[in-house]
Design a protein around this motif. Sequence first.
Motif, mmCIF file in Angstrom:
data_model
loop_
_atom_site.group_PDB
_atom_site.id
_atom_site.type_symbol
_atom_site.label_atom_id
_atom_site.label_comp_id
_atom_site.label_asym_id
_atom_site.label_seq_id
_atom_site.Cartn_x
_atom_site.Cartn_y
_atom_site.Cartn_z
ATOM 1 N N ARG A 139 27.536 -38.848 42.123
ATOM 2 C CA ARG A 139 27.800 -38.146 43.563
ATOM 3 C C ARG A 139 27.414 -37.132 43.850
ATOM 4 O O ARG A 139 27.263 -36.410 45.008
ATOM 5 C CB ARG A 139 29.063 -38.598 44.035
ATOM 6 N N TYR A 140 27.128 -36.185 42.511
ATOM 7 C CA TYR A 140 26.700 -34.909 42.831
ATOM 8 C C TYR A 140 25.318 -34.483 42.651
ATOM 9 O O TYR A 140 24.671 -33.584 42.627
ATOM 10 C CB TYR A 140 27.401 -33.862 41.866
ATOM 11 N N SER A 141 24.537 -35.887 42.574
ATOM 12 C CA SER A 141 22.948 -35.415 42.310
ATOM 13 C C SER A 141 22.474 -34.773 43.632
ATOM 14 O O SER A 141 21.630 -34.058 43.082
ATOM 15 C CB SER A 141 22.300 -37.017 42.593
ATOM 16 N N GLN A 142 22.641 -34.966 44.806
ATOM 17 C CA GLN A 142 22.215 -34.143 45.932
ATOM 18 C C GLN A 142 22.353 -32.558 45.853
ATOM 19 O O GLN A 142 21.605 -31.828 45.809
ATOM 20 C CB GLN A 142 22.621 -34.479 47.193
ATOM 21 N N LEU A 143 23.503 -32.213 45.211
ATOM 22 C CA LEU A 143 23.877 -30.988 45.080
ATOM 23 C C LEU A 143 23.210 -30.321 43.935
ATOM 24 O O LEU A 143 22.840 -29.096 44.099
ATOM 25 C CB LEU A 143 25.833 -30.915 44.792
ATOM 26 N N VAL A 144 22.912 -30.999 42.954
ATOM 27 C CA VAL A 144 22.077 -30.681 41.699
ATOM 28 C C VAL A 144 20.659 -30.277 42.282
ATOM 29 O O VAL A 144 20.358 -29.496 41.988
ATOM 30 C CB VAL A 144 22.359 -31.626 40.751
ATOM 31 N N LYS A 145 20.259 -31.536 43.119
ATOM 32 C CA LYS A 145 18.905 -31.155 43.428
ATOM 33 C C LYS A 145 18.536 -29.752 44.429
ATOM 34 O O LYS A 145 17.596 -29.018 44.284
ATOM 35 C CB LYS A 145 18.371 -32.323 44.211
ATOM 36 N N LEU A 146 19.669 -29.596 45.138
ATOM 37 C CA LEU A 146 19.779 -28.451 46.198
ATOM 38 C C LEU A 146 19.813 -27.146 45.327
ATOM 39 O O LEU A 146 19.149 -26.322 45.492
ATOM 40 C CB LEU A 146 20.899 -28.685 47.177
ATOM 41 N N MET A 147 20.760 -27.229 44.239
ATOM 42 C CA MET A 147 20.795 -25.780 43.344
ATOM 43 C C MET A 147 19.805 -25.886 42.675
ATOM 44 O O MET A 147 19.510 -24.397 42.211
ATOM 45 C CB MET A 147 22.247 -26.187 42.590
ATOM 46 N N GLY A 148 19.094 -26.750 42.313
ATOM 47 C CA GLY A 148 17.894 -26.552 41.625
ATOM 48 C C GLY A 148 16.923 -25.808 42.485
ATOM 49 O O GLY A 148 16.268 -24.657 41.882
ATOM 50 N N TRP A 149 16.823 -25.891 43.550
ATOM 51 C CA TRP A 149 15.948 -25.169 44.617
ATOM 52 C C TRP A 149 16.767 -23.612 44.799
ATOM 53 O O TRP A 149 15.960 -22.709 44.932
ATOM 54 C CB TRP A 149 15.876 -25.661 46.026
ATOM 55 N N GLY A 150 17.804 -23.545 44.719
ATOM 56 C CA GLY A 150 18.887 -22.276 44.931
ATOM 57 C C GLY A 150 18.659 -21.552 43.629
ATOM 58 O O GLY A 150 18.427 -20.287 43.998
ATOM 59 N N ILE A 151 18.320 -22.016 42.525
ATOM 60 C CA ILE A 151 18.622 -21.209 41.319
ATOM 61 C C ILE A 151 16.860 -20.692 41.347
ATOM 62 O O ILE A 151 17.032 -19.325 41.090
ATOM 63 C CB ILE A 151 18.537 -22.034 40.065
ATOM 64 N N ALA A 152 16.065 -21.292 41.917
ATOM 65 C CA ALA A 152 14.542 -20.739 41.910
ATOM 66 C C ALA A 152 14.610 -19.570 42.989
ATOM 67 O O ALA A 152 14.068 -18.777 42.838
ATOM 68 C CB ALA A 152 13.621 -21.824 42.265
ATOM 69 N N ALA A 153 15.428 -20.082 44.125
ATOM 70 C CA ALA A 153 15.356 -18.891 45.118
ATOM 71 C C ALA A 153 16.093 -17.778 44.902
ATOM 72 O O ALA A 153 15.588 -16.788 45.131
ATOM 73 C CB ALA A 153 15.917 -19.564 46.423
ATOM 74 N N ILE A 154 17.119 -17.763 44.248
ATOM 75 C CA ILE A 154 17.756 -16.551 43.683
ATOM 76 C C ILE A 154 17.109 -15.900 42.902
ATOM 77 O O ILE A 154 16.861 -14.573 42.876
ATOM 78 C CB ILE A 154 19.232 -16.999 43.201
ATOM 79 N N PHE A 155 16.417 -16.429 41.976
ATOM 80 C CA PHE A 155 15.534 -15.711 40.923
ATOM 81 C C PHE A 155 14.421 -14.876 41.550
ATOM 82 O O PHE A 155 14.089 -13.782 41.303
ATOM 83 C CB PHE A 155 14.986 -16.827 39.884
ATOM 84 N N LEU A 156 13.681 -15.755 42.334
ATOM 85 C CA LEU A 156 12.537 -14.972 42.984
ATOM 86 C C LEU A 156 12.813 -13.896 43.940
ATOM 87 O O LEU A 156 12.134 -12.921 43.909
ATOM 88 C CB LEU A 156 11.708 -16.191 43.854
ATOM 89 N N LEU A 157 13.968 -14.208 44.854
ATOM 90 C CA LEU A 157 14.549 -13.183 45.629
ATOM 91 C C LEU A 157 15.031 -12.030 44.753
ATOM 92 O O LEU A 157 14.575 -10.675 45.377
ATOM 93 C CB LEU A 157 15.442 -13.679 46.582
ATOM 94 N N ALA A 158 15.635 -11.998 43.833
ATOM 95 C CA ALA A 158 16.227 -10.870 43.047
ATOM 96 C C ALA A 158 14.907 -10.188 42.471
ATOM 97 O O ALA A 158 14.870 -8.900 42.701
ATOM 98 C CB ALA A 158 16.990 -11.580 41.802
ATOM 99 N N ALA A 159 14.088 -11.007 41.824
ATOM 100 C CA ALA A 159 12.955 -10.387 41.329
ATOM 101 C C ALA A 159 12.457 -9.507 42.269
ATOM 102 O O ALA A 159 11.720 -8.378 42.070
ATOM 103 C CB ALA A 159 12.043 -11.392 40.616
ATOM 104 N N TYR A 160 11.906 -10.145 43.384
ATOM 105 C CA TYR A 160 11.305 -9.618 44.570
ATOM 106 C C TYR A 160 11.941 -8.396 45.030
ATOM 107 O O TYR A 160 11.222 -7.155 45.460
ATOM 108 C CB TYR A 160 10.996 -10.305 45.767
#
Length: 781
Positions: free
Chosen positions: A494-515
């Motif tokens: 039941r957490y599959s949608q959360l995992v997919k959303l957090m996959g994008w969230g991890i990428a977003a946090i990484f890129l925003l922090a780097a930028y």
Amino acid sequence: MENEKDRLSILKYRLEILEQKHAAYGKEIAELREALGSAMRQEPCGSQQNARVSSVTRDTPDCVGVEANAVSYRDSSTKQRATSSFPRVRINIERFIGENLISKLGIAILIIGVAIGVKYAFDYQLISPVVRVVLGYLVGVALTGLAFWLKKKYAGFSAVLHSGAMAIMYFITFTACSFYGIFSQEVAFCLMVFFTIFTVLSAISYNLQVVALIGMVGAYAVPFLLSDGSGNPAVMFGYMAIINAGILFLAFKRSWRLLNYASFLLTWIIYGLWLGFGYQYDRHFMLGCTFASIFFVIFYFTFLAYRFIQNDRFDVWSVSLLLANSFLFYGFGYALLDSSNRGVLYLGAFTLVNAAIHFVVGAILYFRKLADRSLFYLVMGLVLVFITIAIPVQLSGSWVTLLWAGEAALLFWIGRKLKVGYYELLSYVLMVMSFLSLIFDWQVYFYETEAAMATKRFVPLFNVGFLSSSVYVALFGFIGYVAFKNRSALLQDRYSQLVKLMGWGIAAIFLLAAYYSVRLEIALYWQQEFNVRMAYLMKLPVHLHATQFGTDCVDFRIVYISLYSMLFLSLISIANMRWAKNPAFAKLNLGVSLAALLIFLIHALLHISNLRDSYQAQQVVFAGSAPLMNLGIRYVAFLFVLLLLGVSYYTIRKVLIKEEFYGIFTIIAHVTTLWIGSSELIHWLYILDFSNEYRFGLSILWGLYALLLIVLGIWQKRKYLRVASMILLGVTLVKLFFYDLLLLDSLSKTLVLICLGVILLAVSFLYNKYKNVIFEDDGQS
């Protein structure tokens, strides 16, 4: 759970219902056989029915009788079934009310009546305290004797009576000790221990939760029924601890969740109310700490006890209450320490003690194999949670952010690599917390660095702020790498949608922090340059203050940030093409790149023009010593624009591979080229001191570019280029007639009109010459 007698009664009742149904079905079968035999004996009617079904049904009296018989029988059987089903519902309700509900209501009303009567006697001093206590015990003993006398024949009713008797015993003991002083605390405690043991054994004997629930948890209300505000909290909490100890013992024998939940809520509510309204630091500090610890330990093992023995799986409610117990204890303990001047120094240590408690329990679970993995991971998760809390309690600044990010990386690695979904979920919480902490750190870092510039020089990239941000980016880079290499076990539940959303969230946090880590350095560097230049400017004569020498730094900061943004987006596009090859990310990055390009064209290009104006002003004021970078930055910026467009083109060709994206990109590229070309024309007209002719030049430039678009549209068979040319020509003509002709002199008007006229004729000629090619290929363009 029901006792054996109730179960036998239910089985007998169900057997009676089945026998009634069986008799009804037998009668129905007999009537059906009789009707069938009667129909078979009437041959003419049967043959007619086989020959002409509709006419026989209307005209034959005997057949009508059979049909009416069948209808009548169906109606009667339906009524019989309806009638037989109705008493079942009525009897069920009646049985529930008569054997269960009324008895419980009765004992509850009896206890309330006794309480009200005793309180009335207290208020009006009708009987002495000793007599009140003796009478109360007599009532309790009488109810207990009656309960045991009725136990064999009426077990359920007996259990309710016994529960009420135990509640009265607690009631009287507490009153005698706390309000009248008839018993010492030691005697009262001994009596309560005896009542607790007796109630626990009775509950096990009856095998009914109601005995424990009414007899023990109901006793929690006693301190408040007669309280006048003068009670001793030590006695009250000791009294509650005894009850909870009995509940803990029961937890090893029975899985009576309602009992556990009710005692848990009542205990912490009472403790919280006392802490909020009756607590005094100088008198109650050690008392509060002691009983908070006792309650925490009792309920901690209460929620674990039955599952240790039965290896039962934790559900959502059990997990929630275990977490609530831990955090309530921590919250109350934190409040107690925070109220003390010396206690504040031990807040971090107290938090780590909480983590250590859970770690010890987790180690016992693991090495002795007392429970399944989910329970072990839950307890160890609590260890990590309290370590996480201890970080901001004891530390400050970027240490909090880095430790949270490191903890998130560790939990995520365990969750993905070892397929422990619980840890992965915990890591998501820490990721969000660490990112919010990072944003706060950036704000503090910027303002503190800006304030320190007056006494200390800022060194870009070689400072604690950028170093901590770089470590944070590296940690999230590690998280992204682990996510890329390992598929999540949570994707199947039941957490599959959360995992997919957090996959994008991890990428977003990484890129925003780097930028933003680099962007912040750019902003601070130019802020420092602004301070230095303004200080220098203040030393010059007043007539030189009007130059843009100081404000150049503001323009440079905006331009550099814009260029850095385009470079950053280009690099992550290259990385996506090289490794990830993710079309969804490519589309998102193209959209952000378009936004960055528009910001450059609308905003940064304007500040580049301001730098040119400043260069010209400084050339005059400082006798030709103006910095050439004010002009050179323009062409550096154009290289960054070219890089962004080139990378976007290859992204469309290599990753998206869709013709419609190529068409959109081509239009954007042409708009960018025309925009930069127009800016460059104005730039050189200003440099050469022909600033008033920019209107004339722009109209001709736009007309020529429209002609180029027509040529390219015909040559490449691209309809959208030809349409864009028509739109550009229309805009140019509107500009010419509503703006240029009003402001240009006669010579300029003549030249621009001639040039545009020639261009329009050239466009028309091209359309006529290549009309077959254009209109034949429209469907393909």
